[in-house]
Motif scaffolding. Structure first.
Motif, PDB file in Angstrom:
ATOM      1  N   ALA A   1       4.928   7.363  -3.820  1.00  0.00           N
ATOM      2  CA  ALA A   1       6.284   6.497  -3.927  1.00  0.00           C
ATOM      3  C   ALA A   1       7.107   6.366  -2.763  1.00  0.00           C
ATOM      4  O   ALA A   1       7.163   7.159  -2.132  1.00  0.00           O
ATOM      5  N   ASP A   2       7.953   5.443  -2.554  1.00  0.00           N
ATOM      6  CA  ASP A   2       8.992   5.222  -1.245  1.00  0.00           C
ATOM      7  C   ASP A   2       9.853   6.390  -1.273  1.00  0.00           C
ATOM      8  O   ASP A   2      10.049   7.037  -2.613  1.00  0.00           O
ATOM      9  N   GLY A   3      10.284   6.903  -0.312  1.00  0.00           N
ATOM     10  CA  GLY A   3      10.763   8.277  -0.204  1.00  0.00           C
ATOM     11  C   GLY A   3      10.103   9.392  -0.551  1.00  0.00           C
ATOM     12  O   GLY A   3      10.858  10.576  -0.677  1.00  0.00           O
ATOM     13  N   PHE A   4       8.940   9.538  -0.359  1.00  0.00           N
ATOM     14  CA  PHE A   4       7.981  10.761  -0.527  1.00  0.00           C
ATOM     15  C   PHE A   4       8.243  11.483   0.561  1.00  0.00           C
ATOM     16  O   PHE A   4       8.514  11.145   1.984  1.00  0.00           O
ATOM     17  N   GLU A   5       7.996  12.622   0.523  1.00  0.00           N
ATOM     18  CA  GLU A   5       8.055  13.711   1.605  1.00  0.00           C
ATOM     19  C   GLU A   5       6.665  13.822   2.331  1.00  0.00           C
ATOM     20  O   GLU A   5       5.674  14.171   1.685  1.00  0.00           O
TER      21      GLU A   5
END
Length: 196
Positions: free
Chosen positions: A9-13
């Motif tokens: 997902a967008d914003g994953f680490e």
């Protein structure tokens, strides 16, 4: 060949995704060669928490759960848009389909939250991010999961959850062991320098 879908997902680490790519990659070249990891994303290009950009191999809408043996999900940051994507219907639907078929779902840190939101953790043991006033553990509890707050990794049947980024390699090695064998996983840990 065991195929793993790394769902992004967008914003994953990035570090939480990288442990899966590295452990499965090491196994492909140095272990029993029986794992293949495919990245799938909610968009054609994703931005990690710290602005690293990734192009997944496939779009979430093209995932055929029947073709995979396991699902791996890294956590991320709300400020980077993680929950907007990870709580989307498409994302939650993939989780439900993997669980319905009893396939392994491995998550790191707050990636347990979309699993909880999907409903598959209802009444089941799990954990998630354990620091910062335990806000995320309360959120997981609100999704009807039985939160095991003091355990770094919780396995309930086919679902692996963990309580912060420090558990990332352990989750990836646990997934590898479930897909291959303890002996093979020990060999990969040795080759990667985790054990002597």
């Amino acid at each position: 060949m065991k195929k793993i879908c790394l769902l992004l997902a967008d914003g994953f680490e990035a570090v939480e995704a990288a442990v899966f790519t590295d452990v499965m990659g090491w196994n492909q070249f140095e272990g029993d060669g029986n794992t293949e990891l495919i990245t799938a994303g909610t968009k054609d290009t994703l931005k990690c928490t710290w602005n690293f950009t990734v192009t997944p191999e496939m779009h979430i809408r093209d995932i055929n759960v029947d073709e995979f043996d396991a699902l791996a999900i890294p956590g991320g940051f709300e400020e980077a848009g993680f929950y907007k994507d990870a709580f989307s219907e498409d994302f939650l639907d993939v989780i439900k389909k993997f669980d319905k078929q009893g396939k392994i779902i491995a998550s790191i840190c707050v990636a347990a939250l979309p699993i909880g939101k999907s409903g598959v953790l209802n009444g089941r043991n799990a954990t998630t991010y354990n620091l910062n006033n335990k806000k995320r553990q309360k959120q997981l509890s609100d999704f009807s999961a039985n939160v095991i707050a003091d355990q770094s990794i919780v396995i309930d049947n086919n679902i692996i959850t963990s309580y912060n980024p420090s558990t990332a390699f352990d989750v990836a090695f646990t997934l590898l062991e479930l897909l291959t064998s303890k002996e093979n996983t020990t060999n990969i840990k040795r080759l990667m320098g985790f054990i002597k």
